[in-house]
Design a protein around this motif. Structure first.
Motif, PDB file in Angstrom:
ATOM      1  N   VAL A 130       0.636  -1.120  -0.051  1.00  0.00           N
ATOM      2  CA  VAL A 130      -0.088   0.038  -0.054  1.00  0.00           C
ATOM      3  C   VAL A 130       0.818   1.220  -0.164  1.00  0.00           C
ATOM      4  O   VAL A 130       0.609   2.256  -0.840  1.00  0.00           O
ATOM      5  N   ARG A 183       0.482   4.423  -2.850  1.00  0.00           N
ATOM      6  CA  ARG A 183       0.211   5.825  -2.288  1.00  0.00           C
ATOM      7  C   ARG A 183       1.187   6.641  -2.867  1.00  0.00           C
ATOM      8  O   ARG A 183       0.711   7.834  -3.305  1.00  0.00           O
ATOM      9  N   LYS A 184       2.230   6.277  -2.919  1.00  0.00           N
ATOM     10  CA  LYS A 184       3.290   7.060  -3.532  1.00  0.00           C
ATOM     11  C   LYS A 184       3.022   7.179  -5.082  1.00  0.00           C
ATOM     12  O   LYS A 184       3.355   8.438  -5.521  1.00  0.00           O
ATOM     13  N   ALA A 243       0.220   7.220  -6.361  1.00  0.00           N
ATOM     14  CA  ALA A 243      -1.050   8.115  -6.441  1.00  0.00           C
ATOM     15  C   ALA A 243      -0.638   9.540  -6.199  1.00  0.00           C
ATOM     16  O   ALA A 243      -1.150  10.418  -7.090  1.00  0.00           O
ATOM     17  N   ARG A 244       0.252   9.801  -5.448  1.00  0.00           N
ATOM     18  CA  ARG A 244       0.775  11.323  -5.452  1.00  0.00           C
ATOM     19  C   ARG A 244       1.644  11.789  -6.904  1.00  0.00           C
ATOM     20  O   ARG A 244       1.448  12.795  -7.323  1.00  0.00           O
ATOM     21  N   GLN A 262      -1.068  12.294  -9.636  1.00  0.00           N
ATOM     22  CA  GLN A 262      -2.365  13.018  -9.196  1.00  0.00           C
ATOM     23  C   GLN A 262      -3.057  13.574 -10.343  1.00  0.00           C
ATOM     24  O   GLN A 262      -4.220  13.827 -10.007  1.00  0.00           O
ATOM     25  N   LEU A 293      -7.417   5.747  -4.743  1.00  0.00           N
ATOM     26  CA  LEU A 293      -6.773   6.687  -4.066  1.00  0.00           C
ATOM     27  C   LEU A 293      -6.712   8.029  -5.095  1.00  0.00           C
ATOM     28  O   LEU A 293      -6.749   9.073  -4.607  1.00  0.00           O
ATOM     29  N   ARG A 329      -7.942  11.984  -4.213  1.00  0.00           N
ATOM     30  CA  ARG A 329      -7.362  12.925  -4.139  1.00  0.00           C
ATOM     31  C   ARG A 329      -7.851  14.062  -4.968  1.00  0.00           C
ATOM     32  O   ARG A 329      -8.082  15.313  -4.633  1.00  0.00           O
ATOM     33  N   ILE A 372     -11.130   2.304   2.013  1.00  0.00           N
ATOM     34  CA  ILE A 372     -10.129   3.646   1.677  1.00  0.00           C
ATOM     35  C   ILE A 372     -11.012   4.608   1.031  1.00  0.00           C
ATOM     36  O   ILE A 372     -10.471   5.766   0.829  1.00  0.00           O
TER      37      ILE A 372
END
Length: 235
Positions: free
Chosen positions: A45, A49-50, A52-53, A56, A80, A84, A116
């Motif tokens: 996960v 998340r990394k 997804a940033r 973005q 995710l 955002r 989530i």
């Protein structure tokens, strides 16, 4: 190459068969289990998340493409990305994200995907709006739609608004699935953190009829003596 294609390529390169095998067991993907047939790259996960940033600015159309992926991590990434966009967007963007999410609920098909996303998209969008959709989802034949219904109320619980969470909990008290028992119990516990009197009033009416898992989650923060009384039916 589209961003969606690029992400798929990156995730394929990151694939770890050992993690993937563990995930298949953890998320119950065997025949007849709730995650039957799901596929995994084997990506943790924090890595998702990394990315997804990093991505973005991916378009909603490409997010929708990834949300329909047969790979669990690609669907997780898509959710995710939606969160955002929802958090950073204006009302128009938020409505588009909410609508896309509801229109594609069939891809939000495991407990982690629900957990989530529903409290961070559906819950905030409906905070000051009619919540009829949650009551409809709570009566769905689809396990994950029922879980979306109760998890979406967590946003309002955090704002000390408990009415819909309690009403939907009542609808789900006799649900046949343990994943719903856990979610409802979790919600009741969260209410109790903020107003234990409200939680105990609800339990006073329903604790004898609750599945044990639901009750155990709900009373998790009570004293040992209180927990014993609820579990023995002597409150």
């Amino acid at each position: 190459m589209t961003k969606a294609d690029e992400i798929k390529r990156v995730f394929k390169d990151l694939a770890d068969p050992v993690i993937a095998e563990h995930s298949r067991h953890f998320f119950k993907t065997g025949e007849g289990e709730y995650g039957e047939g799901d596929r995994f790259h084997g990506i943790r996960v924090p890595v998702l998340r990394k990315y997804a940033r990093k991505y973005q600015n991916i378009s909603l159309a490409e997010v929708r493409q990834l949300l329909a992926s047969p790979f669990h991590e690609e669907r997780f990434f898509a959710l995710l990305a939606l969160i955002r966009k929802f958090e950073k967007g204006d009302s128009t963007v938020r409505k588009k994200v909410y609508t896309l999410y509801l229109d594609n609920l069939k891809y939000v098909d495991n407990w982690d995907l629900v957990d989530i996303s529903a409290p961070y998209i559906v819950g905030p969008w409906l905070e000051m709006r009619d919540k009829e959709v949650l009551y409809r989802l709570a009566q769905s034949e689809v396990l994950w739609e029922r879980r979306v219904a109760i998890l979406s109320t967590f946003h309002c619980i955090r704002k000390n608004s408990f009415h819909d969470a309690l009403s939907i909990s009542e609808l789900l008290i006799h649900d046949s699935e343990e994943l719903i028992h856990k979610a409802v119990g979790w919600g009741l516990r969260e209410i109790g953190k903020r107003n234990v009197t409200v939680e105990k009033a609800f339990l006073g009416k329903h604790y004898r009829d609750m599945p044990r898992t639901m009750l155990r989650y709900a009373i998790e923060r009570f004293t040992e003596e209180e927990r014993k009384k609820y579990l023995q039916g002597t409150v």
